[in-house]
Design a protein around this motif. Structure first.
Motif, mmCIF file in Angstrom:
data_model
loop_
_atom_site.group_PDB
_atom_site.id
_atom_site.type_symbol
_atom_site.label_atom_id
_atom_site.label_comp_id
_atom_site.label_asym_id
_atom_site.label_seq_id
_atom_site.Cartn_x
_atom_site.Cartn_y
_atom_site.Cartn_z
ATOM 1 N N GLU A 1 0.829 -1.208 0.000
ATOM 2 C CA GLU A 1 0.000 0.000 0.000
ATOM 3 C C GLU A 1 0.863 1.257 0.000
ATOM 4 O O GLU A 1 0.635 2.192 -0.776
ATOM 5 C CB GLU A 1 -0.896 -0.030 1.234
ATOM 6 C CG GLU A 1 -1.815 1.164 1.404
ATOM 7 C CD GLU A 1 -2.585 1.072 2.710
ATOM 8 O OE1 GLU A 1 -2.462 1.999 3.531
ATOM 9 O OE2 GLU A 1 -3.300 0.077 2.919
ATOM 10 N N LEU B 1 2.580 1.758 -3.396
ATOM 11 C CA LEU B 1 1.623 2.202 -4.411
ATOM 12 C C LEU B 1 1.250 3.659 -4.205
ATOM 13 O O LEU B 1 1.192 4.451 -5.163
ATOM 14 C CB LEU B 1 0.375 1.311 -4.372
ATOM 15 C CG LEU B 1 0.551 -0.107 -4.926
ATOM 16 C CD1 LEU B 1 -0.627 -0.992 -4.530
ATOM 17 C CD2 LEU B 1 0.712 -0.082 -6.436
ATOM 18 N N GLU B 2 0.985 4.040 -2.971
ATOM 19 C CA GLU B 2 0.619 5.429 -2.677
ATOM 20 C C GLU B 2 1.772 6.376 -3.004
ATOM 21 O O GLU B 2 1.549 7.469 -3.527
ATOM 22 C CB GLU B 2 0.229 5.559 -1.205
ATOM 23 C CG GLU B 2 -1.116 4.919 -0.868
ATOM 24 C CD GLU B 2 -1.424 4.938 0.617
ATOM 25 O OE1 GLU B 2 -2.602 4.779 0.979
ATOM 26 O OE2 GLU B 2 -0.482 5.098 1.427
ATOM 27 N N GLU C 1 -3.750 2.704 -9.694
ATOM 28 C CA GLU C 1 -4.930 3.084 -8.907
ATOM 29 C C GLU C 1 -5.848 1.882 -8.689
ATOM 30 O O GLU C 1 -6.360 1.670 -7.581
ATOM 31 C CB GLU C 1 -5.691 4.208 -9.599
ATOM 32 C CG GLU C 1 -5.000 5.558 -9.515
ATOM 33 C CD GLU C 1 -5.688 6.633 -10.315
ATOM 34 O OE1 GLU C 1 -5.487 7.825 -10.009
ATOM 35 O OE2 GLU C 1 -6.440 6.291 -11.265
ATOM 36 N N LEU D 1 -4.232 -0.395 -6.117
ATOM 37 C CA LEU D 1 -4.300 0.145 -4.759
ATOM 38 C C LEU D 1 -5.692 -0.047 -4.156
ATOM 39 O O LEU D 1 -5.827 -0.410 -2.978
ATOM 40 C CB LEU D 1 -3.923 1.631 -4.767
ATOM 41 C CG LEU D 1 -3.916 2.337 -3.408
ATOM 42 C CD1 LEU D 1 -2.955 1.649 -2.447
ATOM 43 C CD2 LEU D 1 -3.543 3.814 -3.575
ATOM 44 N N TYR E 1 -6.510 -2.035 -0.692
ATOM 45 C CA TYR E 1 -7.345 -1.497 0.388
ATOM 46 C C TYR E 1 -8.438 -2.494 0.762
ATOM 47 O O TYR E 1 -8.696 -2.755 1.937
ATOM 48 C CB TYR E 1 -8.010 -0.189 -0.053
ATOM 49 C CG TYR E 1 -7.102 1.018 -0.106
ATOM 50 C CD1 TYR E 1 -5.979 1.129 0.709
ATOM 51 C CD2 TYR E 1 -7.378 2.081 -0.973
ATOM 52 C CE1 TYR E 1 -5.150 2.234 0.646
ATOM 53 C CE2 TYR E 1 -6.572 3.199 -1.036
ATOM 54 C CZ TYR E 1 -5.454 3.274 -0.232
ATOM 55 O OH TYR E 1 -4.651 4.391 -0.285
#
Length: 448
Positions: free
Chosen positions: A202, A205-206, A395, A398, A402
């Motif tokens: 995470e 990716l962010e 996106e 991700l 989540y």
């Protein structure tokens, strides 16, 4: 759209149109050496033969027994070539007639004219490069600034591919653990084995997605709007940023009635600065149109400089109007810092940048603020996401991560499987549709 047959031997001019000192015609495919042997006569028979890979021969190119030009011939044997196939490059003089003559000779002997990007497509399909590297080749060709070149080279050097591989490793470890649990339910997945790798994925990716704005601007350039009241110092500031006089400066209000676009470059970024008409209430239809245009430009610009005259008193109506323009994509600039100030602070502005176009005070700070604002989010990593295709797939991945963090194990496994596929589609290791591949390579020039 079907992909071309990669077993054909293809030929193309690999240098730009026009006249130059040197031009290159490239052959790739199983018949490259055969075709070259028919059209090229080495100058010295004692030199290594055409069949010898990784050699350079001086000789003459013929078409129907007519001499076309002297040339250097470079040989590359499969799989040690750009395309992974047998490759021949003929370096000639760069005149259009010469290059067309050499290309025509290749076509007459059985080569097919290459399509856009077909050499790089063959490099990808033969496993010489992955899809990120192929796209980076195009980005490198199209790079207009040092920053764009740097990002393209990072992609070509597999920095992004390795980062994607790292994220996939985190996800795969969780996916494998969950799959084992589904087979042996009594075991269960320790929380650390699931949550810690997912948090690493995470965060990576962010971090990459936070660079997408900077990467997008690196590719297309940024639009910088300069707005403010008449005589606030907009045109003077633009001239100072440029380093020469480009915009008309006058003590009379309303000098600028239409916008003026000028190219700038800060820290490797290509910027189009737009000097706009002074914003005020007016009954003049021409000036009114200029004011409306200025507000429209500010609304669509990547960044706006809101110019406030520090030597003039502010009215309540000014505060209400300008206060509505304050947002993250706006930098407030207090001009005429060399003159006695009519105000030192404003309740609706935290800290305007003080600048003097006459003395140059504050200009370097302003340039730095422009660059930092446009590149916001990119400070944590030197590797930026520059392509919409990559951004969209990251996106998607991700969102799936989540969801997997909160989902029951059986549903989390499905989410992770799709996330792994999305990431694989970035590098080309997962199945990518022929339409997507054809679209990517159709953007290349014919000779690359």
């Amino acid at each position: 759209m079907a992909l071309p047959n990669i077993e054909d031997t293809i030929a193309a001019i690999a240098t730009p149109p026009g006249t130059g000192a040197i031009g290159v015609v490239r052959l790739s495919g199983p018949e490259s050496y055969v075709i070259a042997d028919k059209i090229f006569q080495p100058q010295k028979k004692s030199l290594p033969s055409l069949e010898t890979p990784n050699t350079v021969l001086l000789g003459t190119v013929y078409k129907n027994e007519e001499m076309i030009d002297q040339a250097l011939l470079l040989t590359f044997r499969s799989p040690h070539s750009y395309t992974g196939q047998d490759v021949i490059e003929l370096q000639t003089h760069g005149g259009p007639a010469v290059l067309q003559g050499v290309l025509g000779a290749c076509i007459e002997q059985g080569a097919r004219l290459a399509g856009p990007g077909e050499f790089t497509l063959r490099a990808y399909l033969s496993g010489q490069i992955d899809l990120i590297q192929a796209e980076s080749v195009l980005s490198l060709i199209n790079a207009q600034t040092d920053q764009a070149r740097r990002q393209a080279m990072r992609g070509l050097a597999k920095e992004l591919s390795k980062r994607i591989d790292k994220i996939q490793t985190y996800l795969m470890s969780v996916y494998a653990a969950i799959q084992a649990t589904l087979d042996y339910p009594e075991e269960g997945v320790p929380e650390a084995e699931k949550q810690i790798p997912l948090e690493h994925a995470e965060r990576n990716l962010e971090e990459l997605l936070a660079t997408a704005q900077a990467g997008d601007i690196t590719q297309r350039g940024a639009r910088l709007a300069i707005i403010g009241k008449p005589n606030a110092g907009k045109s003077s500031l633009l001239n100072s940023l440029l380093g020469y006089k480009r915009s008309i400066v006058s003590p009379h209000s309303g000098t600028t009635r239409d916008y003026l676009e000028v190219p700038l470059e800060f820290n490797g970024l290509q910027i189009t600065a737009i000097d706009t008409a002074g914003i005020r209430t007016t009954s003049d239809p021409v000036e009114k149109a200029g004011v409306e245009s200025a507000l429209d430009i500010a609304e669509t610009a990547d960044l706006t400089l809101l110019i406030l005259d520090r030597s003039e008193r502010f009215l309540e109506s000014d505060a209400e109007f300008y206060g509505n323009l304050i947002q993250p994509s706006v930098i407030t600039v207090a001009t005429k810092a060399d003159l006695p100030p009519a105000w030192t602070s404003l309740p609706w502005i935290e800290k305007p940048l003080k600048v003097s176009s006459q003395t140059g005070k504050g200009l370097e700070s302003l340039r730095r603020a422009i660059s930092e604002t446009l590149l916001a989010g990119s400070q944590t990593t030197e590797l930026w996401i520059t392509l919409d295709r990559h951004k969209a797939l990251l996106e998607d991945a991700l969102k799936l991560v989540y969801r997997a963090k909160e989902a029951p194990e059986d549903l989390a496994a499905l989410d992770l499987e799709v996330a792994l596929t999305k990431l694989g589609q970035i590098t080309g290791r997962s199945e990518v549709s022929e339409e997507t591949i054809a679209y990517i390579f159709a953007q290349f020039c014919v000779g690359k």
